[in-house]
Design a protein around this motif. Structure first.
Motif, PDB file in Angstrom:
ATOM      1  N   GLU A 263      -8.143  29.424-119.622  1.00  0.00           N
ATOM      2  CA  GLU A 263      -8.191  30.756-119.026  1.00  0.00           C
ATOM      3  C   GLU A 263      -9.355  31.552-119.622  1.00  0.00           C
ATOM      4  O   GLU A 263      -9.557  31.597-120.832  1.00  0.00           O
ATOM      5  CB  GLU A 263      -6.883  31.495-119.300  1.00  0.00           C
ATOM      6  CG  GLU A 263      -6.833  32.879-118.653  1.00  0.00           C
ATOM      7  CD  GLU A 263      -5.561  33.629-118.999  1.00  0.00           C
ATOM      8  OE1 GLU A 263      -5.476  34.835-118.648  1.00  0.00           O
ATOM      9  OE2 GLU A 263      -4.657  33.025-119.629  1.00  0.00           O
ATOM     10  N   PHE A 264     -10.138  32.176-118.743  1.00  0.00           N
ATOM     11  CA  PHE A 264     -11.301  32.934-119.196  1.00  0.00           C
ATOM     12  C   PHE A 264     -10.888  34.232-119.896  1.00  0.00           C
ATOM     13  O   PHE A 264      -9.837  34.811-119.602  1.00  0.00           O
ATOM     14  CB  PHE A 264     -12.196  33.283-118.006  1.00  0.00           C
ATOM     15  CG  PHE A 264     -12.974  32.099-117.469  1.00  0.00           C
ATOM     16  CD1 PHE A 264     -14.055  31.576-118.171  1.00  0.00           C
ATOM     17  CD2 PHE A 264     -12.612  31.510-116.269  1.00  0.00           C
ATOM     18  CE1 PHE A 264     -14.765  30.492-117.689  1.00  0.00           C
ATOM     19  CE2 PHE A 264     -13.317  30.428-115.778  1.00  0.00           C
ATOM     20  CZ  PHE A 264     -14.403  29.909-116.484  1.00  0.00           C
ATOM     21  N   ASP A 265     -11.752  34.681-120.802  1.00  0.00           N
ATOM     22  CA  ASP A 265     -11.517  35.955-121.484  1.00  0.00           C
ATOM     23  C   ASP A 265     -11.469  37.106-120.484  1.00  0.00           C
ATOM     24  O   ASP A 265     -10.682  38.047-120.639  1.00  0.00           O
ATOM     25  CB  ASP A 265     -12.625  36.229-122.503  1.00  0.00           C
ATOM     26  CG  ASP A 265     -12.573  35.281-123.694  1.00  0.00           C
ATOM     27  OD1 ASP A 265     -11.619  34.485-123.781  1.00  0.00           O
ATOM     28  OD2 ASP A 265     -13.498  35.330-124.527  1.00  0.00           O
ATOM     29  N   TYR A 266     -12.350  37.042-119.481  1.00  0.00           N
ATOM     30  CA  TYR A 266     -12.431  38.080-118.446  1.00  0.00           C
ATOM     31  C   TYR A 266     -12.555  37.403-117.077  1.00  0.00           C
ATOM     32  O   TYR A 266     -13.151  36.320-116.959  1.00  0.00           O
ATOM     33  CB  TYR A 266     -13.665  38.968-118.641  1.00  0.00           C
ATOM     34  CG  TYR A 266     -13.795  39.606-120.002  1.00  0.00           C
ATOM     35  CD1 TYR A 266     -13.095  40.775-120.317  1.00  0.00           C
ATOM     36  CD2 TYR A 266     -14.641  39.071-120.968  1.00  0.00           C
ATOM     37  CE1 TYR A 266     -13.227  41.372-121.560  1.00  0.00           C
ATOM     38  CE2 TYR A 266     -14.781  39.653-122.208  1.00  0.00           C
ATOM     39  CZ  TYR A 266     -14.069  40.806-122.503  1.00  0.00           C
ATOM     40  OH  TYR A 266     -14.195  41.396-123.738  1.00  0.00           O
ATOM     41  N   PRO A 267     -12.043  38.051-116.030  1.00  0.00           N
ATOM     42  CA  PRO A 267     -12.197  37.477-114.677  1.00  0.00           C
ATOM     43  C   PRO A 267     -13.667  37.311-114.271  1.00  0.00           C
ATOM     44  O   PRO A 267     -13.984  36.453-113.442  1.00  0.00           O
ATOM     45  CB  PRO A 267     -11.497  38.509-113.784  1.00  0.00           C
ATOM     46  CG  PRO A 267     -10.548  39.231-114.680  1.00  0.00           C
ATOM     47  CD  PRO A 267     -11.218  39.277-116.019  1.00  0.00           C
ATOM     48  N   GLY A 268     -14.550  38.113-114.878  1.00  0.00           N
ATOM     49  CA  GLY A 268     -15.958  38.051-114.495  1.00  0.00           C
ATOM     50  C   GLY A 268     -16.746  36.913-115.125  1.00  0.00           C
ATOM     51  O   GLY A 268     -17.912  36.691-114.770  1.00  0.00           O
ATOM     52  N   CYS A 269     -16.129  36.159-116.055  1.00  0.00           N
ATOM     53  CA  CYS A 269     -16.870  35.123-116.781  1.00  0.00           C
ATOM     54  C   CYS A 269     -17.516  34.065-115.872  1.00  0.00           C
ATOM     55  O   CYS A 269     -18.671  33.696-116.094  1.00  0.00           O
ATOM     56  CB  CYS A 269     -15.963  34.448-117.805  1.00  0.00           C
ATOM     57  SG  CYS A 269     -15.604  35.489-119.245  1.00  0.00           S
ATOM     58  N   PRO A 270     -16.802  33.546-114.853  1.00  0.00           N
ATOM     59  CA  PRO A 270     -17.438  32.501-114.042  1.00  0.00           C
ATOM     60  C   PRO A 270     -18.371  33.034-112.957  1.00  0.00           C
ATOM     61  O   PRO A 270     -18.972  32.242-112.224  1.00  0.00           O
ATOM     62  CB  PRO A 270     -16.239  31.789-113.405  1.00  0.00           C
ATOM     63  CG  PRO A 270     -15.194  32.854-113.290  1.00  0.00           C
ATOM     64  CD  PRO A 270     -15.389  33.748-114.488  1.00  0.00           C
ATOM     65  N   MET A 271     -18.510  34.361-112.848  1.00  0.00           N
ATOM     66  CA  MET A 271     -19.263  34.933-111.734  1.00  0.00           C
ATOM     67  C   MET A 271     -20.741  34.550-111.750  1.00  0.00           C
ATOM     68  O   MET A 271     -21.364  34.408-110.692  1.00  0.00           O
ATOM     69  CB  MET A 271     -19.117  36.456-111.722  1.00  0.00           C
ATOM     70  CG  MET A 271     -17.747  36.939-111.266  1.00  0.00           C
ATOM     71  SD  MET A 271     -17.342  36.378-109.599  1.00  0.00           S
ATOM     72  CE  MET A 271     -18.606  37.221-108.643  1.00  0.00           C
ATOM     73  N   ALA A 272     -21.314  34.389-112.928  1.00  0.00           N
ATOM     74  CA  ALA A 272     -22.731  33.996-112.984  1.00  0.00           C
ATOM     75  C   ALA A 272     -22.923  32.657-112.286  1.00  0.00           C
ATOM     76  O   ALA A 272     -23.878  32.471-111.519  1.00  0.00           O
ATOM     77  CB  ALA A 272     -23.198  33.916-114.439  1.00  0.00           C
TER      78      ALA A 272
END
Length: 426
Positions: A263-272
């Protein structure tokens, strides 16, 4: 699998990192990168860090995207000439002892990755640089790097602003805050996780070098408390929907995951990775559209017969026009198809249309043209015979007469033209 390029997934080149295992060199790429690229619809193509590969990059075409990530320090000779570090030899030796694995310069990897970065910049190929990859991008565009953040930054600022950018005792768990710049892609991706006042997120950190002077084309997206740039992008080359993406991130969003979890620290982590892959897919579509060869139009049997008749008509007309050959009366009707086609074609420029109408007239009147041509030849032959029997004085008088007639004709024509111009002006 179909060979149709429209169903082949776009290719993202990723350069491997060399390591030693059982006294042998091995190449590897972090699997988190590969998972995300595949998950969002592209195919990772691993470029091995092997001697001479920087001369063979054309063999990896087509290139729809480039992702550069971990690796050793970039050879300072690529950027130090522009701005000296000021570090002493003793300090450089100390840095090599502290960061042994990172300071083992890999010139071949530098050559491969800098070549790919410059290729992306020349062709506007989507590029995502993570950690070392962001440093490669900055250097490729004329920027410089700190050879060691602790010695060049931390020692020169108040202790409360100092940041630990690498922690060998807590390699994966180590985090530090960065402030996100508003109205940047990073701000958009993490906006739901940002405090409205602080605009901070906590990122992982595995580096002892970083951007010193940011290349002119880039805009910062995040800063650590010591002032180090933690992310940047080219706003003129950022529009994933149109296949544009040039960005560098100093941290590893793909590895920002909760302990013992995916699980990512933030939902935005995979956005890049998501937006990068979106740009890669769009770039592939643009590239295929620009390079695709149109398939020939398939005609039904009736249209194909008409095409053959018209082509036959043109062939006959060409022979008559080029060689002045006689036309068999039985084939005169074959010229009509070409003439009708030429005169009915109106999707042309005025010049093209006039030219084709002239050709059409030649096709229709080919027989009478040949007859007139023969008549003129006979008249010329007859005139030569008559003049051949005339004396020199007679020929001189005849030449003088036609010269005088030519002058008179020229004067009358000149007056008529001026008269037309005056009438038009009035």
């Amino acid at each position: 699998m179909s060979s149709d390029l429209s169903v082949i997934l776009p290719r993202v080149l990723i350069v491997s990192r060399r390591s030693v295992r059982k006294n042998k060199f091995v190449d590897f790429v972090g699997e988190y990168h590969l998972d995300l690229i595949v998950g969002y619809g592209a195919v990772p193509v691993i470029v091995p860090r092997v001697s001479g590969v920087h001369l063979l990059l054309h063999s990896f075409e087509p290139i729809h995207g480039v992702l550069l990530c971990e690796g050793e320090d970039i050879d300072p000779s690529w950027y130090e000439a522009a701005e000296a570090s000021g570090l002493s030899q003793e300090e450089l030796e100390e840095i090599r002892r502290l960061h042994t694995s990172d300071t083992a310069i890999d010139k071949e990897k530098d050559s491969i990755e800098l070549s790919l970065a410059k290729l992306c910049l020349e062709r506007n190929i989507p590029y995502l640089g993570i950690c070392r990859g962001s440093q490669v991008l900055n250097v490729a565009c004329g920027g410089t790097l700190y050879q060691d953040i602790e010695k060049e930054v931390s020692r020169k600022i108040p202790e409360r602003q100092r940041v630990m950018h690498i922690n060998y005792d807590d390699y994966d768990g180590h985090r530090h805050n960065v402030k996100v710049v508003e109205n940047t892609p990073l701000h958009h991706w993490f906006k739901d996780s940002l405090d409205e006042e602080k605009l901070e997120i906590s990122v992982n950190s595995y580096h002892h070098q970083g951007v010193k002077r940011l290349a002119q084309r880039f805009v910062p997206m995040a800063f650590s408390p010591d002032g180090l740039i933690e992310g940047f992008y080219d706003p003129d080359a950022y529009n994933p929907e149109e296949g544009k993406f040039i960005m560098g991130l100093q941290f590893h969003p793909e590895r920002m995951r909760k302990q013992d979890s995916d699980e990512f620290d933030y939902p935005g982590c995979p956005m890049a990775y998501k937006e990068f892959t979106k740009a890669v897919i769009a770039y592939q579509k643009k590239l295929n559209t620009a390079t695709s060869v149109q398939k020939p139009i398939q005609l039904n049997k009736e249209m194909e017969n008409k095409r053959k008749i018209i082509m036959r008509s043109f062939s006959l007309a060409k022979n008559i026009y080029t060689y002045g050959s006689e036309l068999n009366p039985s084939k005169e009707s074959e010229l009509e198809a070409g003439a009708a086609f030429l005169e009915s074609n109106t999707a042309l420029s005025m010049q093209q249309e006039n030219r084709l109408k002239q050709m059409g007239a030649t096709v229709r009147n080919s027989k009478s043209y040949i007859d007139r041509l023969k008549l003129n030849e006979e008249r010329e032959k007859l005139a030569r015979n008559v003049m051949g029997k005339m004396s020199v004085d007679q020929l001189s008088d005849l030449l003088s007469f036609y010269h005088t007639m030519g002058q008179i004709c020229s004067e009358v024509l000149d007056r008529k033209i001026h008269g037309l111009v005056n009438d038009f002006s009035s």
